[in-house]
Design a protein around this motif. Structure first.
Motif, PDB file in Angstrom:
ATOM      1  N   LEU A 208       0.826  -1.339   0.072  1.00 24.22           N
ATOM      2  CA  LEU A 208       0.080  -0.007  -0.043  1.00 24.22           C
ATOM      3  C   LEU A 208       0.955   1.140  -0.112  1.00 24.22           C
ATOM      4  N   ASN A 209       2.077   1.163   0.588  1.00 22.54           N
ATOM      5  CA  ASN A 209       2.947   2.477   0.547  1.00 22.54           C
ATOM      6  C   ASN A 209       3.583   2.443  -0.965  1.00 22.54           C
ATOM      7  N   SER A 210       3.491   1.489  -1.738  1.00 24.07           N
ATOM      8  CA  SER A 210       4.190   1.675  -3.021  1.00 24.07           C
ATOM      9  C   SER A 210       3.454   2.462  -4.085  1.00 24.07           C
ATOM     10  N   ASN A 211       3.931   3.167  -4.849  1.00 27.51           N
ATOM     11  CA  ASN A 211       3.321   3.914  -6.019  1.00 27.51           C
ATOM     12  C   ASN A 211       3.238   2.919  -7.328  1.00 27.51           C
ATOM     13  N   ASN A 212       2.311   2.304  -7.077  1.00 26.02           N
ATOM     14  CA  ASN A 212       2.021   0.851  -8.082  1.00 26.02           C
ATOM     15  C   ASN A 212       1.000   1.475  -9.019  1.00 26.02           C
ATOM     16  N   ASP A 213       1.166   1.651 -10.353  1.00 24.01           N
ATOM     17  CA  ASP A 213       0.109   1.779 -11.256  1.00 24.01           C
ATOM     18  C   ASP A 213      -0.595   0.648 -11.807  1.00 24.01           C
ATOM     19  N   PHE A 214       0.227  -0.565 -11.310  1.00 21.46           N
ATOM     20  CA  PHE A 214      -0.389  -1.771 -12.188  1.00 21.46           C
ATOM     21  C   PHE A 214      -0.243  -2.014 -13.423  1.00 21.46           C
ATOM     22  N   THR A 215       0.794  -2.800 -13.724  1.00 23.99           N
ATOM     23  CA  THR A 215       0.900  -3.139 -15.035  1.00 23.99           C
ATOM     24  C   THR A 215       0.432  -4.674 -15.162  1.00 23.99           C
ATOM     25  N   PRO A 216       0.349  -5.074 -16.814  1.00 21.21           N
ATOM     26  CA  PRO A 216      -0.496  -6.254 -16.805  1.00 21.21           C
ATOM     27  C   PRO A 216      -0.061  -7.385 -15.923  1.00 21.21           C
ATOM     28  N   ALA A 217       1.223  -7.230 -15.508  1.00 24.15           N
ATOM     29  CA  ALA A 217       1.840  -8.472 -14.759  1.00 24.15           C
ATOM     30  C   ALA A 217       1.375  -8.426 -13.468  1.00 24.15           C
ATOM     31  N   THR A 218       1.403  -7.169 -12.773  1.00 24.21           N
ATOM     32  CA  THR A 218       0.919  -7.309 -11.399  1.00 24.21           C
ATOM     33  C   THR A 218      -0.614  -7.385 -11.329  1.00 24.21           C
ATOM     34  N   LEU A 219      -1.433  -7.103 -12.412  1.00 25.52           N
ATOM     35  CA  LEU A 219      -2.755  -7.235 -12.315  1.00 25.52           C
ATOM     36  C   LEU A 219      -3.182  -8.753 -12.092  1.00 25.52           C
ATOM     37  N   GLU A 220      -2.343  -9.735 -12.500  1.00 20.78           N
ATOM     38  CA  GLU A 220      -2.426 -10.949 -12.370  1.00 20.78           C
ATOM     39  C   GLU A 220      -2.403 -11.605 -10.957  1.00 20.78           C
ATOM     40  N   ARG A 221      -1.845 -10.791 -10.244  1.00 23.64           N
ATOM     41  CA  ARG A 221      -1.812 -10.994  -8.518  1.00 23.64           C
ATOM     42  C   ARG A 221      -3.333 -11.360  -8.092  1.00 23.64           C
ATOM     43  N   ALA A 222      -3.411 -12.397  -7.314  1.00 20.24           N
ATOM     44  CA  ALA A 222      -4.909 -12.643  -6.694  1.00 20.24           C
ATOM     45  C   ALA A 222      -5.175 -11.434  -5.934  1.00 20.24           C
ATOM     46  N   GLU A 223      -4.293 -10.716  -5.341  1.00 24.51           N
ATOM     47  CA  GLU A 223      -4.794  -9.694  -4.497  1.00 24.51           C
ATOM     48  C   GLU A 223      -4.776  -8.273  -4.972  1.00 24.51           C
ATOM     49  N   SER A 224      -4.714  -8.320  -6.445  1.00 21.59           N
ATOM     50  CA  SER A 224      -4.702  -7.037  -7.042  1.00 21.59           C
ATOM     51  C   SER A 224      -5.953  -6.099  -6.851  1.00 21.59           C
ATOM     52  N   ASP A 225      -6.955  -6.764  -7.051  1.00 18.75           N
ATOM     53  CA  ASP A 225      -8.486  -5.907  -6.816  1.00 18.75           C
ATOM     54  C   ASP A 225      -8.198  -5.356  -5.636  1.00 18.75           C
ATOM     55  N   ILE A 226      -8.067  -5.787  -4.512  1.00 15.91           N
ATOM     56  CA  ILE A 226      -8.230  -5.150  -3.097  1.00 15.91           C
ATOM     57  C   ILE A 226      -7.068  -4.198  -2.861  1.00 15.91           C
ATOM     58  N   ILE A 227      -6.117  -4.364  -3.571  1.00 12.42           N
ATOM     59  CA  ILE A 227      -4.794  -3.401  -3.478  1.00 12.42           C
ATOM     60  C   ILE A 227      -5.259  -2.251  -4.146  1.00 12.42           C
ATOM     61  N   GLN A 228      -5.762  -2.137  -5.390  1.00  5.55           N
ATOM     62  CA  GLN A 228      -6.152  -1.283  -6.240  1.00  5.55           C
ATOM     63  C   GLN A 228      -7.233  -0.526  -5.780  1.00  5.55           C
ATOM     64  N   ALA A 229      -8.201  -1.238  -5.091  1.00  8.27           N
ATOM     65  CA  ALA A 229      -9.381  -0.703  -4.469  1.00  8.27           C
ATOM     66  C   ALA A 229      -8.993   0.427  -3.325  1.00  8.27           C
ATOM     67  N   THR A 230      -7.940  -0.239  -2.612  1.00  6.24           N
ATOM     68  CA  THR A 230      -7.651   0.311  -1.429  1.00  6.24           C
ATOM     69  C   THR A 230      -6.754   1.512  -1.609  1.00  6.24           C
ATOM     70  N   GLN A 231      -5.780   1.654  -2.584  1.00 10.48           N
ATOM     71  CA  GLN A 231      -5.048   2.526  -2.924  1.00 10.48           C
ATOM     72  C   GLN A 231      -5.861   3.963  -3.484  1.00 10.48           C
ATOM     73  N   LYS A 232      -7.075   3.515  -4.134  1.00  9.33           N
ATOM     74  CA  LYS A 232      -7.676   4.520  -4.714  1.00  9.33           C
ATOM     75  C   LYS A 232      -8.346   5.367  -3.954  1.00  9.33           C
ATOM     76  N   ILE A 233      -8.932   4.712  -2.590  1.00  9.68           N
ATOM     77  CA  ILE A 233      -9.518   5.487  -1.477  1.00  9.68           C
ATOM     78  C   ILE A 233      -8.374   6.095  -0.935  1.00  9.68           C
ATOM     79  N   MET A 234      -7.249   5.818  -0.840  1.00  9.78           N
ATOM     80  CA  MET A 234      -6.165   6.459   0.221  1.00  9.78           C
ATOM     81  C   MET A 234      -5.996   7.722  -0.753  1.00  9.78           C
ATOM     82  N   LYS A 235      -6.150   7.960  -1.931  1.00  6.15           N
ATOM     83  CA  LYS A 235      -5.673   9.166  -2.628  1.00  6.15           C
ATOM     84  C   LYS A 235      -6.399  10.156  -1.803  1.00  6.15           C
TER      85      LYS A 235
END
Length: 304
Positions: A208-235
């Motif tokens: 959550l502390n990383s500035n990750n814009d999510f490449t196609p590779a990272t989107l394959e991670r099982a937790e990518s949805d919850i990380i994306q959604a959480t970082q979006k609120i953190m903004k």
């Protein structure tokens, strides 16, 4: 135009007030396995007094206020004992309610709201979250807690983790706790305060502390949805810091809880509450609700 359709028609029996509540509350008292909700007449129908079972005893004592009923609760009658002790007149059989503990939305958490006004009047908040996972039962749950810097205004929330069983693990449970705390603070306009949120999952904190814009590779991670959604609120947060705290320190020595630093105390309490929520939860019978803030999710049957 038929004028009769626009006229007020008198009823033999008034319908009564329209209650702005999330669940049906025909009765005054409901109970689950460990929690009782009692509606005080003077507070109106949308507020419940929360009571928790006192250890191994068969009575409940007041522990806070709720705005919704507890999952899988059913109506009961009560008998009042000494010093505010209440004894339910009906035993609770969780088998009768096998599907009611599943979360229908992310807002469907067991939340204590006693301290919300105190939190709103403070400039600095200390929060902590933790998740619990049982690989044998294939269940997970989380708890988060928020207090002021002077340890007032305690507010906490718990819920089971509902996701694709293929991706259910302790990592997901930790993320769900972090997201639950962050969503609660945003929903109740606490996001402009100075906030330190602790978690004992170092990999979750780093993600959550990383500035990750999510490449196609990272989107394959099982937790990518919850990380994306959480970082979006953190903004939307003005000054949110997420820090790691060493977990399970209560297993290392016999130091009293009150003598430990605040982040450690909160972590221990979150861990115990998450485990309690896990024990009382039921494996979901339907797929998880959509996660707001994540990109589109494709389901093939019940698999994500």
């Amino acid at each position: 135009m038929n004028r009769a359709k626009t006229l007020n028609i008198p009823l033999d029996t008034p319908l009564g007030s329209w209650y702005n509540i999330e669940r049906h509350i025909e009765y005054d008292v409901y109970r689950s396995q460990n929690i009782m909700c009692k509606r005080p007449v003077e507070e109106g129908p949308s507020i419940f007094e929360r009571y928790e079972i006192a250890g191994e005893a068969n009575y409940f004592v007041r522990s806070g206020i709720r705005t919704t009923l507890v999952h899988a609760s059913h109506p009961t009658s009560i008998s009042e004992g000494r010093e505010g002790h209440y004894h339910p007149d009906h035993q609770y059989n969780i088998i009768d309610y096998p599907n009611e503990q599943q979360r229908d939305s992310e807002d469907d958490e067991d939340i204590e709201v006693d301290g919300l006004e105190t939190l709103r009047n403070s400039e600095t908040l200390i929060a902590c979250s933790d998740g619990s996972y049982d690989p044998l039962e294939q269940k997970a749950a989380f708890n988060w807690r928020i207090v002021t810097a002077d340890e007032k205004g305690l507010t906490s929330g718990s819920a089971p983790v509902n996701t694709n069983p293929k991706y259910l693990n302790s990592y997901r449970a930790e993320f769900a706790g972090l997201r639950g705390a962050i969503r609660y603070m945003k929903k109740h306009d606490l996001h402009r305060k100075n906030i330190i949120l602790y978690c004992d999952g170092k990999s979750c904190v780093d993600a959550l502390n990383s500035n990750n814009d999510f490449t196609p590779a990272t989107l394959e991670r099982a937790e990518s949805d919850i990380i994306q959604a959480t970082q979006k609120i953190m903004k939307d947060f003005t000054n949110l810091t997420i820090e790691w705290v060493k977990g399970h320190q209560d297993d290392e020595d016999d130091t009293e809880l009150s003598e430990r630093p605040l982040p450690v105390r909160l972590n221990i309490q979150c861990d115990l509450a998450a485990k309690e929520c896990l024990r009382n939860s039921i494996k979901p019978s339907k797929r998880a609700p959509p996660m707001e803030g994540a990109k589109a999710t494709l389901y093939l049957g019940k698999n994500m």
